[in-house]
Write an enzyme that holds these catalytic residues in place. Structure first.
Site, short mmCIF file in Angstrom:
data_model
loop_
_atom_site.label_atom_id
_atom_site.label_comp_id
_atom_site.label_asym_id
_atom_site.label_seq_id
_atom_site.Cartn_x
_atom_site.Cartn_y
_atom_site.Cartn_z
N LYS A 198 118.45 37.70 57.87
CA LYS A 198 117.87 36.39 58.16
C LYS A 198 116.42 36.40 57.69
O LYS A 198 115.57 37.10 58.26
CB LYS A 198 117.95 36.12 59.66
CG LYS A 198 117.32 34.78 60.05
CD LYS A 198 117.54 34.48 61.52
CE LYS A 198 116.88 33.17 61.89
NZ LYS A 198 117.11 32.82 63.31
N LYS A 251 121.28 34.51 55.39
CA LYS A 251 120.73 33.20 55.69
C LYS A 251 119.29 33.11 55.23
O LYS A 251 118.55 34.04 55.51
CB LYS A 251 120.83 33.04 57.21
CG LYS A 251 120.18 31.83 57.78
CD LYS A 251 120.21 31.91 59.28
CE LYS A 251 119.36 30.75 59.77
NZ LYS A 251 118.96 30.83 61.11
C1 PBG Z 1 117.37 30.52 66.02
C2 PBG Z 1 117.94 29.97 64.76
C3 PBG Z 1 117.32 29.27 63.71
C4 PBG Z 1 118.33 28.87 62.85
C5 PBG Z 1 119.52 29.35 63.36
N1 PBG Z 1 119.25 30.05 64.54
C6 PBG Z 1 115.91 28.88 63.52
C7 PBG Z 1 114.85 29.86 63.32
O1 PBG Z 1 115.08 31.06 63.18
O2 PBG Z 1 113.72 29.41 63.31
C8 PBG Z 1 118.14 28.04 61.61
C9 PBG Z 1 119.34 27.24 61.21
C10 PBG Z 1 119.06 26.12 60.28
O3 PBG Z 1 117.95 25.94 59.75
O4 PBG Z 1 120.01 25.35 60.03
N2 PBG Z 1 116.50 31.57 65.89
#
Ligand code: PBG
Length: 329
Positions: A198, A251
């Site tokens: 991520k 992601k």
């Molecule tokens: C929670 C989370 C996020 C996303 C999924 N889980 C946001 C972040 O990390 O700030 C992003 C998903 C999206 O942008 O569609 N931590």
């Protein structure tokens, strides 16, 4: 040497008709590969639109159940639930409550559609007053103090009936902490979909509006991956698998096709890509101006993500694509 211009070599031959192109397509996107994110909020009333995510809503648990059941009937493979709390606090306690909006939605979905595959996001950012994904100590996210809090959230979701929990906080050893807690609570069958690779991405902007989860101060670069690092992303996947992850995620999706392809070649586990909020919002915004054919651009993006190696794709287009068809872009 002259270039090969043999008349027998005609790559266009297999592109001539729809039937030929379908016959030789190397990858496909089917509705069952797609996962629909659903934002669940407490309280009653109608679904609330999210301005930066046209077509996406914050829903009550009851409404989330109707939407999830509809998505499953349309052929979507799974739903992924994100929650908003009644009240935020510095430790994000509401996330682990049995009466949280997410827990209520899980129960409502399972009551309505027992066969639905229900995945839940496990994080604290929407539940903490400061908006960080963990518990703060001296202004910094304290990794090890956050682990039991995440484990409690995962167990609460399992108790409500979640099939898979998806930790997204990017804390070291969060998968191990959650796996141990699930097993100890009698949920050995509940799997972990790890948000392993991520990246600290600008493309999460619209999501943070939807989940009201933007950090009040600072950013997430202290725990999410540096966009410049591919080897480190693969290491995160390796570590999560060693800790017991059942599926792993990359992601955002389109900006990470290289990571998807490398992860596909290296790990024989289900690989999930998240086409995040900003990827969706870009397509929507361009389409609204008449600058892109939205359906084709959305299908092309999903096809590229599949081609790179994703088995499953989390996308805000899931239900729309399932309804409108997944034919080649
Ligand atoms: C929670 C989370 C996020 C996303 C999924 N889980 C946001 C972040 O990390 O700030 C992003 C998903 C999206 O942008 O569609 N931590």
């Amino acid at each position: 040497m002259s270039p090969d211009r043999s008349p027998a070599l005609r790559l266009r031959r297999l592109r001539r008709t729809v039937a030929l192109r379908e016959a030789v397509a190397e990858s496909r996107v089917t509705p069952g590969d797609l996962i629909e994110p659903i934002f669940v909020r407490p309280g009653g009333g109608p679904a609330e639109p999210i301005p930066s995510l046209p077509g996406v809503f914050r829903r009550t648990p009851a409404d989330a159940a109707v939407h999830a059941a509809g998505a499953v009937e349309d052929g979507v493979g799974a739903v992924l639930l994100f929650g908003l709390p009644r009240r935020k606090d510095p430790r994000g306690r509401e996330a682990a409550r049995p009466d949280s909006a997410v827990a209520s939605a899980i129960r409502a979905i399972k009551a309505r559609q027992p066969g639905a595959l229900v995945i839940t996001d496990v994080c604290l950012c929407a539940y903490t007053t400061h908006g960080h994904c963990g518990i703060l100590r001296k202004g910094e996210v304290d990794n090890d103090a956050t682990l039991p809090a995440l484990a409690r959230v995962a167990v609460a979701h399992a108790r409500a009936g979640a099939d898979l929990v998806a930790p997204s906080a990017m804390m070291d050893h969060q998968v191990a902490a959650i796996r141990e807690a699930l097993d100890a609570a009698g949920f050995a069958d509940v799997g972990v979909l790890a948000y392993s690779a991520k990246f600290a991405s600008a493309f999460y902007g619209p999501f943070r509006e939807a989940a009201d989860s933007a950090p009040a101060e600072g950013d997430r670069r202290g725990y999410q991956l540096d966009v410049r690092n591919a080897r480190e992303a693969l290491r995160e996947i390796e570590v999560d698998l060693a800790e017991g992850a059942d599926l792993v995620m990359v992601k955002p999706a389109l900006p990470s096709l290289d990571i998807l392809a490398r992860a596909r070649a290296r790990f024989d586990v289900p690989l999930v890509a998240y086409q995040v909020s900003g990827e969706y919002a870009m397509l929507k915004a361009a389409a609204a101006r008449g600058w892109l054919d939205e359906g084709r651009a959305a299908r092309e993006s999903l096809a590229a993500i599949r081609r790179a190696g994703a088995d499953l794709i989390i996308t805000y287009y899931a239900r729309a694509i399932a309804r409108e068809g997944t034919e080649a872009p």
